[in-house]
Design a protein around this motif. Structure first.
Motif, PDB file in Angstrom:
ATOM      1  N   GLU A 440      -7.575   5.626  -5.318  1.00 23.63           N
ATOM      2  CA  GLU A 440      -6.122   5.726  -5.492  1.00 23.63           C
ATOM      3  C   GLU A 440      -5.393   4.626  -4.719  1.00 23.63           C
ATOM      4  N   ALA A 441      -5.845   4.367  -3.480  1.00 22.77           N
ATOM      5  CA  ALA A 441      -5.228   3.315  -2.668  1.00 22.77           C
ATOM      6  C   ALA A 441      -5.420   1.954  -3.332  1.00 22.77           C
ATOM      7  N   CYS A 442      -6.593   1.727  -3.894  1.00 19.35           N
ATOM      8  CA  CYS A 442      -6.883   0.455  -4.548  1.00 19.35           C
ATOM      9  C   CYS A 442      -6.073   0.294  -5.840  1.00 19.35           C
ATOM     10  N   LYS A 443      -5.845   1.394  -6.514  1.00 24.83           N
ATOM     11  CA  LYS A 443      -5.014   1.333  -7.726  1.00 24.83           C
ATOM     12  C   LYS A 443      -3.580   0.950  -7.368  1.00 24.83           C
ATOM     13  N   LYS A 444      -3.048   1.544  -6.288  1.00 23.71           N
ATOM     14  CA  LYS A 444      -1.688   1.204  -5.849  1.00 23.71           C
ATOM     15  C   LYS A 444      -1.594  -0.263  -5.440  1.00 23.71           C
ATOM     16  N   ALA A 445      -2.705  -0.778  -4.885  1.00 18.39           N
ATOM     17  CA  ALA A 445      -2.712  -2.179  -4.444  1.00 18.39           C
ATOM     18  C   ALA A 445      -3.133  -3.130  -5.564  1.00 18.39           C
ATOM     19  N   CYS A 446      -3.269  -2.601  -6.778  1.00 22.76           N
ATOM     20  CA  CYS A 446      -3.668  -3.404  -7.941  1.00 22.76           C
ATOM     21  C   CYS A 446      -5.022  -4.076  -7.719  1.00 22.76           C
ATOM     22  N   SER A 478      -6.832  -5.858   1.428  1.00 23.90           N
ATOM     23  CA  SER A 478      -6.190  -5.609   2.722  1.00 23.90           C
ATOM     24  C   SER A 478      -5.019  -4.648   2.587  1.00 23.90           C
ATOM     25  N   ILE A 479      -4.261  -4.800   1.520  1.00 22.20           N
ATOM     26  CA  ILE A 479      -3.124  -3.897   1.287  1.00 22.20           C
ATOM     27  C   ILE A 479      -3.629  -2.487   0.966  1.00 22.20           C
ATOM     28  N   GLU A 504       2.300  -9.157  -8.197  1.00 19.37           N
ATOM     29  CA  GLU A 504       3.179  -8.835  -7.064  1.00 19.37           C
ATOM     30  C   GLU A 504       4.235  -7.820  -7.490  1.00 19.37           C
ATOM     31  N   TYR A 505       4.793  -8.011  -8.650  1.00 20.02           N
ATOM     32  CA  TYR A 505       5.815  -7.103  -9.178  1.00 20.02           C
ATOM     33  C   TYR A 505       5.266  -5.688  -9.308  1.00 20.02           C
ATOM     34  N   GLN A 506       4.055  -5.566  -9.898  1.00 21.37           N
ATOM     35  CA  GLN A 506       3.455  -4.258 -10.106  1.00 21.37           C
ATOM     36  C   GLN A 506       3.100  -3.588  -8.774  1.00 21.37           C
ATOM     37  N   LEU A 507       2.564  -4.374  -7.844  1.00 20.11           N
ATOM     38  CA  LEU A 507       2.166  -3.824  -6.535  1.00 20.11           C
ATOM     39  C   LEU A 507       3.385  -3.292  -5.782  1.00 20.11           C
ATOM     40  N   LEU A 508       4.447  -4.109  -5.750  1.00 22.02           N
ATOM     41  CA  LEU A 508       5.663  -3.681  -5.027  1.00 22.02           C
ATOM     42  C   LEU A 508       6.324  -2.498  -5.729  1.00 22.02           C
ATOM     43  N   LYS A 509       6.221  -2.460  -7.041  1.00 24.66           N
ATOM     44  CA  LYS A 509       6.753  -1.315  -7.788  1.00 24.66           C
ATOM     45  C   LYS A 509       6.026  -0.043  -7.372  1.00 24.66           C
ATOM     46  N   VAL A 530      11.382  -9.498  -2.158  1.00 23.61           N
ATOM     47  CA  VAL A 530      12.359  -8.910  -1.228  1.00 23.61           C
ATOM     48  C   VAL A 530      13.610  -8.370  -1.913  1.00 23.61           C
ATOM     49  N   LYS A 531      13.825  -8.713  -3.190  1.00 26.84           N
ATOM     50  CA  LYS A 531      15.128  -8.423  -3.814  1.00 26.84           C
ATOM     51  C   LYS A 531      15.474  -6.942  -3.898  1.00 26.84           C
ATOM     52  N   ASN A 532      14.464  -6.075  -3.857  1.00 27.31           N
ATOM     53  CA  ASN A 532      14.740  -4.647  -3.945  1.00 27.31           C
ATOM     54  C   ASN A 532      14.737  -3.932  -2.591  1.00 27.31           C
ATOM     55  N   ALA A 533      14.680  -4.705  -1.525  1.00 27.28           N
ATOM     56  CA  ALA A 533      14.691  -4.110  -0.191  1.00 27.28           C
ATOM     57  C   ALA A 533      16.065  -3.527   0.112  1.00 27.28           C
ATOM     58  N   ASP A 534      16.076  -2.504   0.988  1.00 28.85           N
ATOM     59  CA  ASP A 534      17.355  -1.893   1.384  1.00 28.85           C
ATOM     60  C   ASP A 534      18.201  -2.868   2.197  1.00 28.85           C
ATOM     61  N   GLU A 535      17.521  -3.694   3.002  1.00 32.51           N
ATOM     62  CA  GLU A 535      18.233  -4.728   3.757  1.00 32.51           C
ATOM     63  C   GLU A 535      17.345  -5.959   3.854  1.00 32.51           C
TER      64      GLU A 535
END
Length: 579
Positions: A440-446, A478-479, A504-509, A530-535
């Motif tokens: 599951e962790a590896c799937k989230k990290a693509c 590593s992620i 990168e898009y899929q991983l951050l999503k 970084v564009k979707n970060a809260d700050e």
């Protein structure tokens, strides 16, 4: 060296007492051999007392057999003791090295530390096993034989000791010179190991730039220096050993000459001279061995100094006396007027950040602006110079260090993987994790798809530092390792730089829309990360020059806007998507 004997050897008293007792018994039995030789000469050979022949021969044979058994016990248990000391010393040294802060390793070579754990500990082992044992044994021989010689004939004993002060003087001179020589040899060995380690680890770079000849010549130069130092040590030994042996031989000549005249003058029996000569060798042999013992002990002493120079270093970052353990971890991080110095220069100045639980804080800035230094303060890899960093309202300097780091998952820009299977590398994040959790962790990290493509899948053994994997694959593993840790705070230090924009898009999503949102710090150079970060915080020269969300910073048309404009074409398609 005294510290090794007191701290480590004293732990194993039984392995000191038994061989030491065997040594004493062996020496005591050996003291009868010259006396039996006297009986053989005076009573059996000259006195024709043939009935004593069998008893003398049985006595000599019995002593030899018993001493062989005692010698085995002595040798084996002292070797066993030294092996235990070596294991403990290596363990404690390695454990202490693990406790030292990042700053220590910033200025320390891997090769030097390998020399301390390997070669230097082995030198200490050699001293405990051989040097110290033989030194004690020879001291006992020397003292006991001296007492017996004075009882046999004190005039002849005084004559036999004439050269001893000179031998002792040369031994002391040897010890002083050889000690300095071994310190230089030890330092050079560390340099040689470092050179070899760096070149072997970086052999692909060396070949890529066709630098083989240059690196070979550099290694040969280091090796030549090592050769010169070893030859200097050999010269010192050569200058002292023959003199010490010559002086010990002079003692034999004097004793035989004077003793022979006493025998001729019938003031001493031939058997007594033979006996005296036997005990005399118990003086001469320790004096001859003194040079060798000095050599071994000097080598060990130089190594022990190097080892304890490391062991004496106090970890700058450690638990406070009354470390706070939080009952509930939320993951709120606050920087309050934080400044940080490195080598007396400010890297960060007056940093104020509030990251609420589940928020994502992105950090951008030019190279050397202090981005990595900032996130390194969260895990207390370095301590702040001014201000404070709070974890759930508690100053991290007052928080239990183990609990703090257990709740932070950190992916550094320098991706490191061990020479293990992919599964074991990911499992570092949580050693008790099930295979399903790892998947599951590896799937989230693509990472799951490309891992499954390998012939051995998750059981694929990767090379040193991830050799055999692409930069993006190493980053995703590593992620995955960090995700598996299931910590409350996740730090990604330029951890997606080797990924293509789609991955990168899929991983951050996956990170942004996971079931459990965690407090995340992302260092990146690409707007897409970084564009979707809260700050978004923009650093320059260690100061925050801009902050806000993506839309706010674009409207300001400052530093962030400039970066955005440079990358706009690359992210034109990305901006039309909604994460």
């Amino acid at each position: 060296m005294k510290r090794v004997l007191i701290k480590y050897v004293s732990k194993y008293k039984i392995y000191v007492i038994i061989p030491f007792t065997a040594m004493l018994l062996s020496i005591a039995l050996d003291m009868f051999n010259p006396y039996l030789s006297k009986i053989m000469v005076d009573r059996v050979i000259r006195g024709k007392e043939k009935e004593l022949l069998v008893m003398v021969l049985l006595g000599i044979g019995g002593i030899s057999i018993t001493r062989s058994i005692l010698g085995y016990i002595n040798e084996y248990l002292f070797d066993y003791l030294s092996s235990l000391v070596s294991i403990d010393l290596k363990r404690d040294l390695f454990r202490h090295i693990q406790s030292l802060p990042f700053k220590y390793f910033d200025g320390m070579n891997t090769g030097e530390l390998m020399s301390r754990i390997g070669e230097d500990v082995d030198n200490v082992w050699r001293n405990v096993s051989f040097g110290t044992r033989i030194f004690i044994e020879n001291c006992i021989y020397f003292i006991t034989a001296s007492i017996i010689l004075f009882k046999i004939n004190y005039r002849l004993a005084l004559i036999s000791l004439v050269t001893m002060p000179f031998i002792a003087y040369f031994a002391l001179m040897l010890e002083k010179k050889i000690d300095k020589a071994y310190e230089k040899i030890s330092d050079q060995a560390a340099i040689l190991n470092t050179t070899a380690q760096e070149n072997i680890a970086g052999v692909r770079l060396v070949k890529a730039f066709a630098r083989e000849r240059h690196e070979i010549l550099k290694f040969l130069e280091m090796n030549k220096t090592s050769y010169k130092l070893n030859m200097e040590q050999a010269r010192i030994i050569a200058n002292h050993f023959p003199v010490m042996e010559f002086l010990s031989n002079i003692s034999i000549i004097i004793v035989i000459s004077v003793g022979g005249m006493l025998v001729i003058g019938e003031r001493l029996s031939l058997g007594t001279l033979v006996e005296f000569n036997g005990y005399m060798w118990m003086l001469i042999w320790p004096m001859r061995m003194l040079g060798w013992i000095t050599n071994v002990m000097a080598q060990s002493s130089a190594s022990a100094k190097k080892i304890f120079n490391i062991m004496d270093l106090e970890p700058e970052i450690k638990n406070s006396e009354n470390a706070v353990k939080l009952k509930e971890i939320k993951g709120q991080i606050n920087f309050e007027d934080v400044s940080f110095k490195y080598n007396d220069e400010y890297v960060l100045k007056n940093i104020n950040i509030e990251a609420k639980p589940g928020q994502t804080i992105a950090i951008m800035g030019t190279t050397g602006s202090g981005k990595t230094s900032l996130v390194s303060l969260i895990g207390r890899f370095y301590d702040v110079s001014d201000g404070k960093v709070l974890f759930d309202g508690v100053d991290i300097r007052d928080m239990d260090l183990k609990q703090l780091r257990e709740n932070i998952a950190y992916v550094s820009q320098d991706t490191f993987l061990f020479s293990e299977t992919i599964e074991e590398n990911v499992r570092i994040g949580n050693i008790d994790a099930s295979l399903d959790e790892i998947y599951e962790a590896c799937k989230k990290a693509c990472a799951h798809d490309f891992i499954e493509e390998f012939e051995d899948g998750y059981k694929t053994i990767i090379g040193e530092r991830g050799i055999g994997l692409s930069g993006g694959q190493k980053q995703r593993i590593s992620i995955a390792r960090a995700i598996l840790k299931n910590a409350k705070v996740l730090i990604l230090d330029d951890a997606t730089s080797a990924l293509d924009t789609e991955t990168e898009y899929q991983l951050l999503k996956n990170l942004y829309h996971g079931d459990k949102k965690i407090t995340t710090f992302i260092i990146a150079h690409r707007i897409s990360a970084v564009k979707n970060a809260d700050e978004i915080i923009f650093l320059e020269n260690g100061r925050i020059v801009e902050r806000g969300n993506h839309d706010t910073l674009l409207k300001k048309k400052g530093k962030y806007y400039e970066v955005y404009c440079e990358q706009f074409k690359d992210f034109e398609e990305f901006n039309r998507q909604v994460i």
